[in-house]
Design a protein around this motif. Structure first.
Motif, short mmCIF file in Angstrom:
data_model
loop_
_atom_site.label_atom_id
_atom_site.label_comp_id
_atom_site.label_asym_id
_atom_site.label_seq_id
_atom_site.Cartn_x
_atom_site.Cartn_y
_atom_site.Cartn_z
N CYS A 91 40.61 -61.04 92.33
CA CYS A 91 40.21 -61.84 90.95
C CYS A 91 41.08 -61.61 89.74
N GLU A 134 34.22 -65.25 104.14
CA GLU A 134 34.65 -66.45 104.04
C GLU A 134 36.38 -66.46 104.67
N HIS A 325 36.06 -62.71 85.75
CA HIS A 325 36.19 -63.19 87.09
C HIS A 325 35.84 -62.06 87.98
N LYS A 327 33.23 -59.94 87.53
CA LYS A 327 31.80 -59.94 87.43
C LYS A 327 31.19 -61.18 88.18
N ALA A 328 31.97 -62.38 88.07
CA ALA A 328 31.59 -63.62 88.53
C ALA A 328 31.50 -63.67 90.25
N TYR A 329 32.64 -62.78 90.55
CA TYR A 329 32.77 -62.62 92.19
C TYR A 329 31.56 -61.79 92.65
N ASP A 331 28.79 -60.86 91.37
CA ASP A 331 27.54 -61.63 91.33
C ASP A 331 27.25 -62.70 92.57
N LYS A 332 28.34 -63.38 92.78
CA LYS A 332 28.35 -64.22 93.90
C LYS A 332 28.25 -63.46 95.23
N LYS A 333 28.51 -62.22 95.42
CA LYS A 333 28.18 -61.42 96.80
C LYS A 333 27.03 -60.72 96.79
N LYS A 334 26.04 -60.93 95.78
CA LYS A 334 25.03 -60.18 95.76
C LYS A 334 24.13 -60.74 96.94
N TYR A 336 25.20 -61.71 100.03
CA TYR A 336 25.96 -61.59 101.11
C TYR A 336 25.22 -60.74 102.22
#
Length: 366
Positions: A91, A134, A325, A327-329, A331-334, A336
């Protein structure tokens, strides 16, 4: 959504240069059930190899450019969480890395990439075959597949020729039986890969995630005296189950020789021991302050704070710019969903009888 891995009509050697392909495949025993895939792979490789001269001319313009910083290496046995850590650090845009596209077509990166990447994106699966991670051509990927298409001296030769799995382990994973000539080729080829990766992704410091490098600490420190290292440990019971699944599913579309499930398990077990011992024997060569060892379970539980701490302890630049960046990644993986493994009695027996040293040293138990 592209083809599934087991439906691919060729294997990843389509991206090898012709010299590498010939050196690796000549005098090998090609299984009768794999001759069709071998012939098609060979034909595509021969065709694409004719374009390598364009790549070589582009590389000549950056070959003598010195690296601004020595790399950051993420080490650990397969399925130890290295991909997740790799993606977190990627990131940070000051890092450059080897992309998934580059692992298959390392000789068509500086020249011809847009065309070949478009076609690769249409064919490749959008998820890894053994988990829900992914897959896209531009995402960071481990570099061993790229190296296997650039020279014949890589551990990942075993995917294609599993009959020689343990030979490749001793020669090209732990490098205990490699010749000095072969090791020099490895150094030269890897340095080229690093420079092309940085040029391709626009980074100034190379970010490596490559489990085979865990057995090459001595060579990596020789090449990059101030390199930084993160070594991941993970519950060996989980690592065994996950590695067995990963290797079994990955070898099927790549192999050019047969191998039994029993032999796959035996080789996984033995390779783990040799890799563990080699790393433990050589880690003292890493300069003080350049190595962090941690349990993946701890990182997974508190990834942001541990990432920030790693930046500080390894004196890495760029955290402030990358913080949002990262933090955003995360948050997106929470959401998963990880694969869940139940440990059969056979697994427990295999791990405790063979990997007991890691269990004891790292403090893992059922």
């Amino acid at each position: 959504m592209g083809l599934t891995f087991d439906k691919l009509p060729v294997n990843t050697l389509v991206g090898a240069d012709w010299k590498t392909f010939k050196a690796l495949t000549d005098h090998q025993n090609i299984g009768k059930d794999y001759k069709g895939k071998y012939r098609l792979t060979k034909a595509v490789c021969r065709l694409l190899s004719s374009l390598k001269g364009f790549e070589d001319r582009r590389y000549a313009t950056i070959a003598d450019k010195p690296l601004e910083e020595d790399p950051l290496f993420i080490l650990g046995h397969w399925r130890s969480g290295t991909t997740f850590v790799h993606n977190v650090f990627a990131c940070d845009k000051h890092f450059g890395f080897t992309t998934t596209y580059q692992t298959v077509f390392p000789n068509l990166v500086l020249w011809g990439q847009p065309f070949f990447k478009k076609n690769m994106a249409m064919l490749m699966p959008d998820k890894r075959p053994t988990d829900n991670m992914e897959l896209r051509p531009d995402l960071p990927q481990e570099e061993e597949f790229a190296l296997s298409n650039m020279m014949p001296y890589t551990y990942y030769n075993f995917w294609f020729f599993p009959e020689r799995w343990m030979e490749y382990c001793d020669r090209f994973l732990t490098m205990e039986k490699i010749t000095e000539e072969e090791r020099q080729v490895f150094k030269d080829t890897f340095l080229r890969l690093v420079k092309v990766s940085l040029a391709n992704t626009g980074g100034t410091q190379y970010l490596s995630k490559n489990p085979p490098h865990t057995g090459r600490v001595r060579t990596l420190v020789e090449m990059f005296p101030n390199a930084k290292f993160i070594y991941l440990k993970r519950n060996p019971y989980t690592v065994f189950e996950s590695t067995r699944s990963f290797f079994t599913n990955t070898i099927r579309p790549l192999q050019l020789q047969p191998i039994s499930q029993e032999q796959i398990v035996e080789n996984i077990v033995e390779t783990y021991k040799r890799l563990y011992d080699r790393y433990e024997a050589d880690k003292h060569l890493i300069p003080e302050g350049n190595l962090i060892e941690l349990k993946f379970e701890d990182f997974e539980h508190n990834a942001f704070d541990i990432t920030k701490d790693i930046y500080s302890r390894l004196n890495l630049k760029g955290f402030d710019e990358a913080e949002a960046h990262i933090k955003a990644y995360l948050d997106k993986k929470k959401g998963y969903k990880k694969n869940k493994y139940s440990y059969e009695p056979e697994t427990v027996k295999i791990v405790e009888e063979n990997w007991g040293k890691a269990l004891q040293e790292w403090g893992y138990s059922l």
